[in-house]
Structures are given as structure tokens and as C-alpha cells.
Design an enzyme around this catalytic site. Structure first.
Site, PDB file in Angstrom:
ATOM      1  N   LYS A  14       0.784  -1.216  -0.063  1.00 40.81           N
ATOM      2  CA  LYS A  14       0.149  -0.115   0.090  1.00 40.81           C
ATOM      3  C   LYS A  14       0.810   1.265  -0.080  1.00 40.81           C
ATOM      4  O   LYS A  14       0.765   2.046  -0.706  1.00 40.81           O
ATOM      5  CB  LYS A  14      -0.943   0.024   1.470  1.00 40.81           C
ATOM      6  N   ARG A  89     -10.815   0.441   8.474  1.00 46.85           N
ATOM      7  CA  ARG A  89     -10.567  -1.072   8.737  1.00 46.85           C
ATOM      8  C   ARG A  89     -11.674  -1.647   9.423  1.00 46.85           C
ATOM      9  O   ARG A  89     -11.603  -2.728   9.843  1.00 46.85           O
ATOM     10  CB  ARG A  89      -9.548  -0.884   9.628  1.00 46.85           C
ATOM     11  N   ARG A 128      11.237  -7.081   5.076  1.00 45.93           N
ATOM     12  CA  ARG A 128      11.147  -5.734   5.204  1.00 45.93           C
ATOM     13  C   ARG A 128      11.906  -5.441   6.666  1.00 45.93           C
ATOM     14  O   ARG A 128      12.417  -4.575   6.903  1.00 45.93           O
ATOM     15  CB  ARG A 128       9.761  -5.275   5.410  1.00 45.93           C
ATOM     16  N   ARG A 134      10.492  -1.136  12.026  1.00 46.14           N
ATOM     17  CA  ARG A 134       9.247  -0.439  12.326  1.00 46.14           C
ATOM     18  C   ARG A 134       8.827  -1.384  13.680  1.00 46.14           C
ATOM     19  O   ARG A 134       8.707  -2.664  13.602  1.00 46.14           O
ATOM     20  CB  ARG A 134       8.227  -0.899  11.360  1.00 46.14           C
ATOM     21  N   ARG A 145      -1.205  -7.902  14.106  1.00 49.34           N
ATOM     22  CA  ARG A 145      -1.564  -7.019  12.684  1.00 49.34           C
ATOM     23  C   ARG A 145      -2.288  -7.836  11.582  1.00 49.34           C
ATOM     24  O   ARG A 145      -3.242  -7.490  11.099  1.00 49.34           O
ATOM     25  CB  ARG A 145      -0.435  -6.229  12.311  1.00 49.34           C
TER      26      ARG A 145
HETATM   27  P1  AMP Z   1      -0.695   0.715   9.577  1.00 54.66           P
HETATM   28  O1  AMP Z   1       0.605   1.368   9.254  1.00 54.66           O
HETATM   29  O2  AMP Z   1      -1.978   1.030   8.705  1.00 54.66           O
HETATM   30  O3  AMP Z   1      -0.604  -0.837   9.410  1.00 54.66           O
HETATM   31  O4  AMP Z   1      -0.991   1.083  10.969  1.00 54.66           O
HETATM   32  C1  AMP Z   1      -0.437   1.019  12.146  1.00 54.66           C
HETATM   33  C2  AMP Z   1      -1.282   0.484  13.649  1.00 54.66           C
HETATM   34  O5  AMP Z   1      -2.000   1.893  13.684  1.00 54.66           O
HETATM   35  C3  AMP Z   1      -2.351  -0.458  13.444  1.00 54.66           C
HETATM   36  O6  AMP Z   1      -1.665  -1.757  13.839  1.00 54.66           O
HETATM   37  C4  AMP Z   1      -3.383  -0.104  14.131  1.00 54.66           C
HETATM   38  O7  AMP Z   1      -2.706  -0.116  15.679  1.00 54.66           O
HETATM   39  C5  AMP Z   1      -3.311   1.601  14.063  1.00 54.66           C
HETATM   40  N1  AMP Z   1      -4.437   1.784  13.243  1.00 54.66           N
HETATM   41  C6  AMP Z   1      -4.109   2.593  11.833  1.00 54.66           C
HETATM   42  N2  AMP Z   1      -5.295   2.619  10.958  1.00 54.66           N
HETATM   43  C7  AMP Z   1      -6.322   2.241  11.681  1.00 54.66           C
HETATM   44  C8  AMP Z   1      -7.505   2.081  11.860  1.00 54.66           C
HETATM   45  N3  AMP Z   1      -8.356   2.603  10.546  1.00 54.66           N
HETATM   46  N4  AMP Z   1      -8.285   1.646  12.663  1.00 54.66           N
HETATM   47  C9  AMP Z   1      -7.726   1.443  13.925  1.00 54.66           C
HETATM   48  N5  AMP Z   1      -6.532   1.060  14.038  1.00 54.66           N
HETATM   49  C10 AMP Z   1      -5.500   1.768  13.310  1.00 54.66           C
END
Ligand code: AMP
Length: 189
Positions: A14, A89, A128, A134, A145
Site C-alpha cells: 500500500k 478498517r 522488510r 518498524r 496485525r
Molecule cells: P498501519 O501502518 O496502517 O498498519 O497502522 C499501524 C497501526 O495503527 C495499526 O496496527 C493500528 O494499531 C493503528 N491503526 C491504523 N489505522 C487504523 C484504523 N483505521 N483503525 C484502527 N487502528 C488503526
């Protein structure tokens, strides 16, 4: 104003595809993951509230996420269009997004899901981890996740399928081929 939602599990590409889409179409990038990381890094009150949740790999509650997103959208009243990356999400997030768009006289025009199976995602993230550090890519958090995507976020897709709005793009192969697949959705919708 044309808006795009890009779905895909962690490691689906993404981030890479978003960069290319922004460059080509001029979208304003809204990544809730990046926003939460900014808040935790800068130790804002929101950051302090979500730090533990994020570190565990769980989803931040809808109420907090939706409020943060709205604030971010309101900061960009002149955006040509938004690219939503990592949002929605959950179904309540998807409903809130549609409502917000409607209230502002616009809509989500393109909904694209990058289709990458779980096994492929795990291999990519393992790679990665060797180049980027990260905190949410660590083994246990990563499992959580990925599970959050395949048990929760995946249920957002039927929400859009029922409305005939979902476009699935095969997410394995050359970055440029996947990008062309997304551009076709945008250019032909
Ligand atoms: P990402 O980088 O998009 O995978 O997001 C990292 C973390 O941020 C996720 O594992 C969640 O803890 C939180 N997060 C990001 N976007 C959302 C969302 N739309 N709803 C809930 N938690 C989110």
C-alpha cells in the site's frame, strides 16, 4: 474532488502504490497508521492514549480513529482528492467515512483492494524487517496485525461488494503492473 480507498493487508504494498498514485493523480495521502505513529512519536495526548494499543498490533478503537481522521480531513479543505491508506478498517469506520464525504458534498469514488494472500504477506514483512526497523513489524505484533486484517478488516470488503463498489487488483508481481491495475480502475470508473 475524487477520493480513493486502498485496502490491503500489512505488507501488501500500500505504501509503495500510494506514493505512485499521489505522484500521478495529486491525491492528499491520509494514512491513519502514519498519523498514529506521528502522535506516538511526538507524545501528544492522543499518542499516549494509543501507544500501547499500537504496540500490541491491535486496532485503535473506532471512536478515536474516526475523530482523528475527521480532524485531518478538515485541515485539507482544498484537497484535489484524498487517498485513504489503512482506513477504513471496520464497518463503522466505512460508514463514518461515507457519511463524512456525503456531508461535504463528495463521495468515495474508487475502492481498491490489493489481493495478497497471507503467506505472501508474511514473507514480505520478514524481508522488510531486515531493512526497516518498524516496531509494529516485530514477530508477535506482526501476527496480531495480520490477524486483525484477516479477521476484522476483511469484513469491510463485503460492505463495499454489496454496493457494487469494490475493485480487486491482484497484488503479486511487478510494482508497475500492480500500479497499472489500480490506474485502470481510476481511469475507467
Ligand atoms: P498501519 O501502518 O496502517 O498498519 O497502522 C499501524 C497501526 O495503527 C495499526 O496496527 C493500528 O494499531 C493503528 N491503526 C491504523 N489505522 C487504523 C484504523 N483505521 N483503525 C484502527 N487502528 C488503526
Amino acid at each position: 474532488m475524487k477520493n480513493l480507498v486502498l485496502f490491503g493487508p500489512p505488507g501488501a504494498g500500500k505504501g509503495t502504490q500510494s506514493e505512485k498514485l499521489i505522484h500521478k493523480y495529486g491525491f492528499v495521502h491520509i494514512s491513519t497508521g502514519d498519523l498514529f505513529r506521528w502522535h506516538t512519536k511526538n507524545e501528544t495526548s492522543l499518542g499516549k492514549r494509543v501507544k500501547e494499543i499500537m504496540n500490541s498490533g491491535a486496532l485503535v478503537p473506532d471512536e478515536i480513529t474516526i475523530a482523528m481522521l475527521k480532524e485531518e480531513l478538515e485541515k485539507n479543505p482544498n484537497a484535489k482528492g484524498f487517498l485513504f491508506d489503512g482506513f477504513p478498517r471496520t464497518v463503522p469506520q466505512a460508514e463514518a467515512l461515507d457519511k463524512f464525504m456525503k456531508d461535504n458534498g463528495t463521495a468515495i469514488h474508487y475502492i481498491v483492494a490489493l489481493d495478497v494472500p497471507e503467506a505472501e504477506v508474511r514473507t514480505r514483512i520478514a524481508k522488510r524487517r531486515t531493512t526497516e526497523s518498524r516496531v509494529d513489524d516485530e514477530e508477535e505484533k506482526l501476527n496480531k496485525r495480520i490477524a486483525e486484517y484477516f479477521t476484522k478488516t476483511i469484513h469491510v470488503l463485503p460492505f463495499y461488494v454489496k454496493q457494487g463498489r469494490l475493485n480487486t487488483v491482484h497484488g503479486i508481481g511487478a510494482v508497475d503492473d500492480i500500479f497499472d491495475g489500480i490506474c485502470k480502475v481510476i481511469d475507467h470508473s
